[in-house]
Scaffold this motif. Structure first.
Motif, PDB file in Angstrom:
ATOM      1  N   LEU A 153      22.201 -42.174  34.589  1.00 55.94           N
ATOM      2  CA  LEU A 153      22.725 -43.301  35.374  1.00 55.94           C
ATOM      3  C   LEU A 153      22.096 -43.309  36.765  1.00 55.94           C
ATOM      4  N   ALA A 177      24.413 -50.023  29.995  1.00 57.77           N
ATOM      5  CA  ALA A 177      25.667 -49.677  30.679  1.00 57.77           C
ATOM      6  C   ALA A 177      26.829 -50.498  30.123  1.00 57.77           C
ATOM      7  N   LYS A 180      29.864 -49.473  27.902  1.00 57.85           N
ATOM      8  CA  LYS A 180      29.954 -48.005  27.943  1.00 57.85           C
ATOM      9  C   LYS A 180      30.546 -47.514  29.256  1.00 57.85           C
ATOM     10  N   VAL A 181      30.265 -48.227  30.342  1.00 58.92           N
ATOM     11  CA  VAL A 181      30.887 -47.896  31.642  1.00 58.92           C
ATOM     12  C   VAL A 181      31.453 -49.196  32.231  1.00 58.92           C
ATOM     13  N   ASP A 258      34.676 -43.686  26.002  1.00 62.29           N
ATOM     14  CA  ASP A 258      34.251 -42.357  26.434  1.00 62.29           C
ATOM     15  C   ASP A 258      34.863 -41.273  25.560  1.00 62.29           C
ATOM     16  N   ARG A 262      32.165 -39.031  23.518  1.00 63.88           N
ATOM     17  CA  ARG A 262      31.683 -37.891  24.316  1.00 63.88           C
ATOM     18  C   ARG A 262      31.815 -36.558  23.580  1.00 63.88           C
ATOM     19  N   LEU A 289      25.300 -41.400  30.349  1.00 63.43           N
ATOM     20  CA  LEU A 289      26.195 -42.064  29.402  1.00 63.43           C
ATOM     21  C   LEU A 289      26.823 -41.026  28.465  1.00 63.43           C
TER      22      LEU A 289
END
Ligand code: PLP
Length: 376
Positions: A153, A177, A180-181, A258, A262, A289
Motif C-alpha cells: 500500500l 484497493a 479490500k480497504v 479482512d 487474512r 493488502l
C-alpha cells in the motif's frame, strides 16, 4: 479448481448477474432515446452511479463510467496534462500497472517528461523522493493505492497532501484497493481515482473514474453527449448496472473482508516460507493488502511452477495478468530488487472471500511437491 488469482479477476457475483440480466433481455433500449422505452434506462444508470459514489464516499456527479481501469487511468493523466498545457511533467512510480506505464511511455515519445519514483526492497516509496520530484513543471502525479503484484500500500493520504501543497493534481489507481480497504474520497484529497468492476465481482469491461467536483476534466473519448459530455459512446447499461450492484455488495462486505482472507493468506504464506527452503516474501510484511502474497522461489522458474500447479487445478500467477503472455520478468519485483534474478522466480497468490482452509492446505502440499520436482 482452486482459484488464487483474485487480483487478476474475480467471478461475477450471482446478485450482480441477476441485476444485469433484464438489461440484456427486455430492457435493451438506448438510454439517450426520447421515448420511455429508452429513456427509462437513464434511471438504472443513475442508481448505479449512486451505488458507486456511496462506495467511494463521493457525490454521484463525481462518478464517470468508463470501459475499464485502463481507460480511467489514461483519461485521468490525459485530463491532468490538458488542464495545464504549460506543465509538461507527470510523476508516477516504477511499479505502476502497465495501463499507467505504457501510457506514460507514449507521452514521453510526445515530449512529456515523466519521473518514475523508485521503491525500496519492501516495495515502499519515499515521500521525500516525491517531494523532491514535485517541480513547478509537474501537471499530475499518478500513483496507485495497492500494488497488484505485491499488495503493498502506498501512503495515499500523505501523497495527496504533498500534491495539494504543491498545487499538483493527484490521480490514484485504486483498482486493487477497492472492496479490500475502505475508500473515502471526502477524507483524502484525490483529484481522480480509478476503479474497475472485474476486480470486485462485476463483469469485465466496465470501470469508473472519480473526478472531484471542480477538478478539470476533458473527454478522453470524444463523441456524443453521454456522461454529461465527458465520455462519448452509448452507455453499456447492463454492465453499469452490474458495477453498481457490485459496489453495493462490496460496501456491505467490506468489514468482513479482512477477517475472511487474512488468516488463510497468512497460513499459506507462513507455511511456504517456513517449510520450503530459499523462499522469500516480496513486499512489506504488514503494510499490504490482506489477500496478496508474492513469494520468490529461488532457482525455480515461475512459468514451470505455475504449469505444475495448473495441472493440479490451482490458479495463481507470476504477476500482472495483463503481461502474462510476455516473457518479461516482473517490473515490480525488479524495481524492488534490481540485482537479483528473483523477478523470474515469483508466484503471486491472491485470495478471495470464497477460498477455504482445505483449498489452502491442498495448495501448500502441491507447492511443496512441485518445487521439490523442479529443484530436482
Ligand atoms: N490497475 C491495476 C492496479 C490493475 O491491477 C489492473 C488490472 O489488472 C488495471 C489497472 C487495469 O484494469 P482493466 O483490466 O479494467 O483495464
Amino acid at each position: 479448481m482452486i482459484y488464487l488469482d483474485h487480483n487478476a479477476t474475480t467471478p461475477i457475483a450471482p446478485e450482480v448477474f441477476d441485476a444485469m440480466l433484464p438489461y440484456f433481455t427486455e430492457n435493451w433500449g438506448n438510454p439517450s432515446s426520447s421515448y420511455r422505452f429508452g429513456s427509462k434506462l437513464k434511471s438504472a444508470i443513475e442508481t448505479a452511479r449512486e451505488q458507486v459514489a456511496q462506495l467511494l464516499g463521493a457525490s454521484p456527479r463525481e462518478i464517470l463510467f468508463t470501459s475499464c481501469a485502463t481507460e480511467s487511468n489514461n483519461a485521468a493523466i490525459h485530463a491532468g496534462l490538458k488542464a495545464f498545457p504549460q506543465k509538461r511533467r507527470v510523476i508516477t512510480s516504477a511499479v505502476e500497472h502497465s495501463s499507467v506505464l505504457t501510457y506514460c511511455s507514449t507521452l514521453e515519445s510526445e515530449g512529456v517528461r515523466v519521473t518514475y519514483l523508485p521503491v525500496d526492497r519492501d516495495g515502499l516509496l519515499k515521500l521525500s523522493d516525491l517531494e523532491a520530484a514535485l517541480t513547478t513543471d509537474t501537471a499530475i502525479v499518478s500513483l496507485m493505492w495497492a500494488n497488484n503484484e505485491t499488495g503493498v500500500l502506498f501512503p495515499v493520504q500523505e501523497i495527496s497532501q504533498l500534491c495539494r501543497a504543491h498545487g499538483v493534481l493527484f490521480h490514484c489507481d485504486a483498482v486493487q484497493a477497492v472492496s479490500k480497504v475502505p475508500i473515502n474520497v471526502s477524507k483524502i484529497a484525490f483529484d481522480y481515482l480509478s476503479i474497475t468492476g472485474h476486480k470486485f465481482h462485476a463483469p469485465k469491461g466496465v470501470g469508473a473514474l472519480f473526478i472531484r467536483r471542480k477538478t478539470p476534466f476533458s473527454a478522453f473519448i470524444e463523441g456524443g453527449h453521454q456522461e454529461r459530455g465527458l465520455r462519448g459512446g452509448t452507455e453499456n447499461v447492463a454492465l453499469i448496472v452490474g458495477l453498481g450492484k457490485a459496489a453495493e455488495l462490496a460496501q456491505k462486505n467490506l468489514s468482513d473482508y479482512d477477517v475472511a482472507v487474512r488468516h488463510l493468506r497468512d497460513m499459506l504464506e507462513n507455511e511456504i516460507l517456513h517449510s520450503i527452503p530459499n523462499t522469500e516474501l516480496n513486499g512489506h510484511k504488514t503494510n499490504r493488502l490482506a489477500n496478496t502474497s508474492n513469494i520468490t522461489f529461488s532457482g525455480v522458474e515461475s512459468e514451470a511452477l505455475l504449469m505444475l500447479l495448473d495441472q493440479e487445478g490451482i490458479c495463481a500467477s507470476s504477476g500482472s495478468a495483463c503481461l502474462a503472455d510476455s516473457s518479461e520478468p516482473s517490473h515490480v519485483v525488479k524495481a524492488m530488487s534490481p540485482f537479483s534474478a528473483s523477478s523470474r522466480e515469483i508466484i503471486r497468490f491472491s485470495l478471495g472471500f470464497k477460498n477455504t482452509r482445505q483449498e489452502i492446505l491442498t495448495t501448500i502440499a502441491s507447492i511443496g511437491k512441485s518445487v521439490a520436482v523442479l529443484r530436482g
